[in-house]
Design a protein around this motif. Sequence first.
Motif, PDB file in Angstrom:
ATOM      1  N   CYS A 489      51.182  37.556  43.011  1.00 32.64           N
ATOM      2  CA  CYS A 489      51.967  37.390  41.790  1.00 32.64           C
ATOM      3  C   CYS A 489      52.686  38.705  41.513  1.00 32.64           C
ATOM      4  CB  CYS A 489      51.072  37.019  40.611  1.00 32.64           C
ATOM      5  SG  CYS A 489      51.958  37.111  39.040  1.00 32.64           S
ATOM      6  N   CYS A 492      51.744  40.116  37.702  1.00 38.96           N
ATOM      7  CA  CYS A 492      50.471  40.765  37.368  1.00 38.96           C
ATOM      8  C   CYS A 492      49.786  41.368  38.582  1.00 38.96           C
ATOM      9  CB  CYS A 492      49.538  39.800  36.643  1.00 38.96           C
ATOM     10  SG  CYS A 492      48.827  38.538  37.703  1.00 38.96           S
ATOM     11  N   CYS A 529      51.339  31.433  38.391  1.00 39.94           N
ATOM     12  CA  CYS A 529      50.183  32.290  38.632  1.00 39.94           C
ATOM     13  C   CYS A 529      49.025  31.849  37.734  1.00 39.94           C
ATOM     14  CB  CYS A 529      50.538  33.746  38.330  1.00 39.94           C
ATOM     15  SG  CYS A 529      49.084  34.814  38.339  1.00 39.94           S
ATOM     16  N   ALA A 531      46.556  33.439  36.873  1.00 38.38           N
ATOM     17  CA  ALA A 531      46.068  34.527  36.027  1.00 38.38           C
ATOM     18  C   ALA A 531      46.983  34.763  34.830  1.00 38.38           C
ATOM     19  CB  ALA A 531      45.937  35.804  36.848  1.00 38.38           C
ATOM     20  N   CYS A 532      48.307  34.796  35.035  1.00 41.42           N
ATOM     21  CA  CYS A 532      49.188  35.166  33.937  1.00 41.42           C
ATOM     22  C   CYS A 532      50.271  34.140  33.640  1.00 41.42           C
ATOM     23  CB  CYS A 532      49.829  36.532  34.205  1.00 41.42           C
ATOM     24  SG  CYS A 532      51.131  36.457  35.451  1.00 41.42           S
ATOM     25  N   SER A 534      52.866  33.475  35.264  1.00 40.34           N
ATOM     26  CA  SER A 534      54.207  33.829  35.743  1.00 40.34           C
ATOM     27  C   SER A 534      54.624  32.914  36.892  1.00 40.34           C
ATOM     28  CB  SER A 534      54.197  35.291  36.204  1.00 40.34           C
ATOM     29  OG  SER A 534      55.130  35.476  37.239  1.00 40.34           O
TER      30      SER A 534
END
Length: 785
Positions: A489, A492, A529, A531-532, A534
């Motif tokens: 990503c 992040c 992503c 996690a974030c 994006s």
Amino acid sequence: MLVPLATRNATGIVLGPTGKLAPGIEVREALGALDTEPVLSSELVKLGLWISDYYLAPPGEVFRAMLPLRRETRHARHVHLTEEGSRKMQELAAGLLTESREGQEAALLAYLDHRPGASLDILRKKFPDALPRALAERWAAVEEVKKERSRRKVFAVQLAGPLPELPPRLSPVARRIIEALERHGPAEDHRKLLEAARAQLSNLRTLSRAGLIELGEGKCECRPGKRPGAREGGLPNDDVEAPPTLTPAQSAVLNDLFPRLDSRGFGVVLLHGVTGSGKTEIYLHLIARCLERGRSALMLVPEIALTPAMQSLFFSRFGDQVALLHSGLTERERDDAWWQVRRGEARVVLGTRSAVFAPLANLGAVIVDEEHDSSYKQDETPRYHGRDVAVVRAQLAGAVALLGSATPALESYWNAREGKYHLAKLAERVGGRELATVEIVDMRQEFRETHTQVPISRRLNQEIEAQLQASAQTMLLLNRRGYSWFLLCRSCGQTQRCVNCSVSLTYHRREHRLICHYCGYSTAVPSLCPACGSEYLHYVGEGTEKLEQKFTQLFPGARVARLDRDVARRRSEFLRVLSDFSRKKIDILVGTQLIAKGHDFPGVTLVGVVSADIGLGLPDFRAAERTFQLVTQVAGRAGRGDAPGRVLVQTFFPDHYAVRLAADQNYEGFFSKEMGFRRMMHYPPVTALANVVAQHEKLERAAQVAKEIGEFFTKVEGQFPAIKILGPGPAPLAKVEQRYRIQFLLKSASRATLHALLKQLADHCAQSGIQPREVMIDVDPVSIM
Ligand code: ADP
Ligand code: ZN
Ligand code: ZN
């Protein structure tokens, strides 16, 4: 032996009489013998006990690895009533036997009376209580039926009638079978059809029941001297060729080997022969000599499935004396082969690691081809090294062990230097062919000049183009399968990681999934992503899949193919690629180390190593050795025909000695340099090494096991001052298959001392309630990741 174990019955192996029993040990009676003659010779029993001791593996696990598949051998175990049993049966029939006998025993008696020779397996399930008693009281007995096990029925297969249209709800495999029949007409030997359609016999039976095909009496389409499977791949050099006249160098090696064989004494010979020097011919002649002398021979190869050409050679030279033993066979085929060897019908065995246990009698030679290959090391209990076991096997048999390689393992070359092994050399290629010339391409320079990070340098690109112009073949090595290394990503910086292992997932385009190369876990490719959130997800690094695609785009009109473990999984596709490449139907072959292994493609004049240094950054003391071997071996694929070969090695470490010396194909130079490093760092072969890993799904438990092991080491350290213990620390692969791993490395100049300590450790673990699965002891580890 069938023996009672706690509340169940188990199969045991009788190794011999015990000495005195320790007081307090209760003796129980065995339920009966399962075999009428020993399955393992005393030589193999000794070998098993050696492995168990040396690698600290429970003998049961070792013997399980040595024997043919249990389920298969049970097939031929039948149970009969004894005289005593028949008498009981008469009593039962006469109504004399009622009160003392339970229902199950009476039922068993009746069953056996009705069906003499019933299978032991079925009876065990049907009469779990009565059967052991019947065997113990000897009114029933197990008989090993010595019928011909290997003769299998061959069916002829044809379509039941012309099918106007295939039934719509046909499975893919059924479709393949029918299509194959339509295309090639009726099959005389169903096994060939199965191979072509990648199907099982059961699929044929299903189709036959459905009335789509007909099964009849078939005939075996094996040419004399060739078995089905021997010809698969259909490489052009399958045609039986007369053996070539030996070169003077080959004759010299054989003149050195034959007296050793004829002396009937044990000895190890390391054959260091450069790539293309004709080592195979040495193996074949040594085997032929064994047969002439009435002895048998065993040859191990790293991965037999990868070398159909070797199989063809064996069958064409030794005909039906050859048995293949490897994991690519079905259980049944393997069992057949095992018994063929056991009965003495096959006296030449060609196989992979576990074939070292082939029940050959009167063994004359044990050959290990590509002896440096790490696939000889088993990565589960028993963690034995096939090459080292081969040497012990030869020793027990009074045979010659011949280890061959262009890049011998440091251990083997060291043993030769120390005088433990005899060194034989083939310093030149057959037919006066030159070794390929190697050029190093500095990828740092390339980047400085182009300011782009591309996988293929301008130089390599240019060379490939020239190859295409000249209609010559090219091989490209990239030791990374899949499409890209990982998915990053850009917002992040997270990469997608395996849920079970501490590694990044690799993107595979064909499956369109992210896959773990350690445990096989796979997951869908996220569009955002995780996690974030994006959307800037970026594929980083090139794998073979991407390179294949790139070349297809870059050189339209060129025939590009790929060979890696993903392709090799689909056997027919794999064989097709090999065969197409050797028939020059492919211009550019992209692959992983699989393409570096022993193949002989005379049309290849350019080999490109896309990145020589993937392994160099790994925290593994063998990283340099592996890189050297890989580059030398793949370079050895170039120029094996009449035209000379060239190799381009792309690297970010152009000054690294492993890269430099591989480019010079200077084994001796590499050996000296690397030995200096091993000496300084106290790594094998100058020291004995063991890897001890505490492992558990729960990190706390792994840590606790590690703590206990650490405490044990502290306690006994005084007794073993010569042993250096490193750790505990997280293993480089801190988590694999959901298990956390904490590592100790043990080094000692004395193998015996190290072994004594490990034995104490194993005993200590057993006493302190540490489960075998919670601690891995790896003696002579090949990888310490
Ligand atoms: P290595 O295993 O040492 O790399 P191979 O055994 O594959 O080499 O042999 C390389 C090539 O040389 C093969 O094509 C083989 O058929 C051929 N060859 C081997 N010995 C001879 C010989 N005595 N005369 C002619 N060709 C030979
Ligand atoms: Zn992100
Ligand atoms: Zn994984």
